[in-house]
Design a protein around this motif. Sequence first.
Motif, PDB file in Angstrom:
ATOM      1  N   THR A 165       9.461   3.321   2.340  1.00 46.16           N
ATOM      2  CA  THR A 165       8.861   4.595   1.946  1.00 46.16           C
ATOM      3  C   THR A 165       7.356   4.598   2.165  1.00 46.16           C
ATOM      4  O   THR A 165       6.793   5.596   2.600  1.00 46.16           O
ATOM      5  CB  THR A 165       9.187   4.892   0.471  1.00 46.16           C
ATOM      6  N   TRP A 166       6.689   3.477   1.886  1.00 45.82           N
ATOM      7  CA  TRP A 166       5.231   3.448   2.055  1.00 45.82           C
ATOM      8  C   TRP A 166       4.858   3.573   3.523  1.00 45.82           C
ATOM      9  O   TRP A 166       3.874   4.224   3.863  1.00 45.82           O
ATOM     10  CB  TRP A 166       4.640   2.183   1.436  1.00 45.82           C
ATOM     11  N   MET A 167       5.658   3.001   4.420  1.00 41.96           N
ATOM     12  CA  MET A 167       5.366   3.136   5.858  1.00 41.96           C
ATOM     13  C   MET A 167       5.561   4.580   6.308  1.00 41.96           C
ATOM     14  O   MET A 167       4.745   5.110   7.079  1.00 41.96           O
ATOM     15  CB  MET A 167       6.288   2.221   6.664  1.00 41.96           C
ATOM     16  N   ILE A 168       6.621   5.213   5.832  1.00 43.67           N
ATOM     17  CA  ILE A 168       6.867   6.612   6.182  1.00 43.67           C
ATOM     18  C   ILE A 168       5.749   7.496   5.643  1.00 43.67           C
ATOM     19  O   ILE A 168       5.275   8.412   6.329  1.00 43.67           O
ATOM     20  CB  ILE A 168       8.244   7.051   5.644  1.00 43.67           C
ATOM     21  N   ALA A 169       5.285   7.206   4.420  1.00 45.09           N
ATOM     22  CA  ALA A 169       4.198   7.996   3.833  1.00 45.09           C
ATOM     23  C   ALA A 169       2.917   7.850   4.646  1.00 45.09           C
ATOM     24  O   ALA A 169       2.213   8.840   4.880  1.00 45.09           O
ATOM     25  CB  ALA A 169       3.961   7.563   2.387  1.00 45.09           C
ATOM     26  N   ILE A 170       2.607   6.635   5.102  1.00 49.27           N
ATOM     27  CA  ILE A 170       1.400   6.438   5.909  1.00 49.27           C
ATOM     28  C   ILE A 170       1.507   7.183   7.227  1.00 49.27           C
ATOM     29  O   ILE A 170       0.539   7.802   7.692  1.00 49.27           O
ATOM     30  CB  ILE A 170       1.158   4.927   6.129  1.00 49.27           C
ATOM     31  N   ILE A 171       2.680   7.169   7.850  1.00 49.16           N
ATOM     32  CA  ILE A 171       2.864   7.893   9.116  1.00 49.16           C
ATOM     33  C   ILE A 171       2.699   9.390   8.900  1.00 49.16           C
ATOM     34  O   ILE A 171       2.045  10.084   9.703  1.00 49.16           O
ATOM     35  CB  ILE A 171       4.242   7.553   9.721  1.00 49.16           C
ATOM     36  N   ILE A 172       3.259   9.924   7.819  1.00 49.23           N
ATOM     37  CA  ILE A 172       3.127  11.358   7.534  1.00 49.23           C
ATOM     38  C   ILE A 172       1.667  11.720   7.281  1.00 49.23           C
ATOM     39  O   ILE A 172       1.169  12.729   7.799  1.00 49.23           O
ATOM     40  CB  ILE A 172       4.028  11.742   6.342  1.00 49.23           C
ATOM     41  N   ILE A 173       0.960  10.900   6.521  1.00 45.47           N
ATOM     42  CA  ILE A 173      -0.467  11.162   6.254  1.00 45.47           C
ATOM     43  C   ILE A 173      -1.264  11.122   7.549  1.00 45.47           C
ATOM     44  O   ILE A 173      -2.149  11.953   7.776  1.00 45.47           O
ATOM     45  CB  ILE A 173      -1.004  10.163   5.216  1.00 45.47           C
ATOM     46  N   ALA A 174      -0.943  10.171   8.431  1.00 46.62           N
ATOM     47  CA  ALA A 174      -1.651  10.079   9.710  1.00 46.62           C
ATOM     48  C   ALA A 174      -1.379  11.313  10.575  1.00 46.62           C
ATOM     49  O   ALA A 174      -2.297  11.835  11.217  1.00 46.62           O
ATOM     50  CB  ALA A 174      -1.239   8.806  10.443  1.00 46.62           C
ATOM     51  N   LEU A 175      -0.126  11.768  10.599  1.00 47.16           N
ATOM     52  CA  LEU A 175       0.190  12.957  11.395  1.00 47.16           C
ATOM     53  C   LEU A 175      -0.522  14.194  10.846  1.00 47.16           C
ATOM     54  O   LEU A 175      -1.031  15.017  11.623  1.00 47.16           O
ATOM     55  CB  LEU A 175       1.699  13.183  11.420  1.00 47.16           C
ATOM     56  N   VAL A 176      -0.583  14.336   9.535  1.00 47.16           N
ATOM     57  CA  VAL A 176      -1.294  15.468   8.934  1.00 47.16           C
ATOM     58  C   VAL A 176      -2.783  15.374   9.251  1.00 47.16           C
ATOM     59  O   VAL A 176      -3.423  16.389   9.572  1.00 47.16           O
ATOM     60  CB  VAL A 176      -1.048  15.508   7.412  1.00 47.16           C
ATOM     61  N   ALA A 177      -3.342  14.165   9.203  1.00 51.30           N
ATOM     62  CA  ALA A 177      -4.764  14.001   9.522  1.00 51.30           C
ATOM     63  C   ALA A 177      -5.046  14.352  10.978  1.00 51.30           C
ATOM     64  O   ALA A 177      -6.064  14.995  11.281  1.00 51.30           O
ATOM     65  CB  ALA A 177      -5.196  12.562   9.220  1.00 51.30           C
ATOM     66  N   LEU A 178      -4.155  13.940  11.895  1.00 53.27           N
ATOM     67  CA  LEU A 178      -4.342  14.295  13.303  1.00 53.27           C
ATOM     68  C   LEU A 178      -4.252  15.803  13.506  1.00 53.27           C
ATOM     69  O   LEU A 178      -5.028  16.384  14.271  1.00 53.27           O
ATOM     70  CB  LEU A 178      -3.293  13.584  14.168  1.00 53.27           C
ATOM     71  N   TRP A 179      -3.319  16.449  12.828  1.00 53.03           N
ATOM     72  CA  TRP A 179      -3.185  17.899  12.950  1.00 53.03           C
ATOM     73  C   TRP A 179      -4.417  18.597  12.393  1.00 53.03           C
ATOM     74  O   TRP A 179      -4.921  19.552  12.989  1.00 53.03           O
ATOM     75  CB  TRP A 179      -1.926  18.353  12.218  1.00 53.03           C
TER      76      TRP A 179
END
Length: 52
Positions: A29-43
């Motif tokens: 879950t923590w890896m998925i959360a980091i990926i989601i946060i990174a995608l939101v930051a890129l957007w």
Amino acid sequence: MGAINDYMVGYYGEGFDMTMAPVPMAEYTWMIAIIIIALVALWQARTFVSQF
């Protein structure tokens, strides 16, 4: 993941058992959360840059 495991063993005693975590599949879950946060930051960065 040796260093992280060593820290968990030092903090929790014999090690942190993720099966007792309140979040299902907490190991991933923590890896998925980091990926989601990174995608939101890129957007956010893309939409910010496109204003100029």
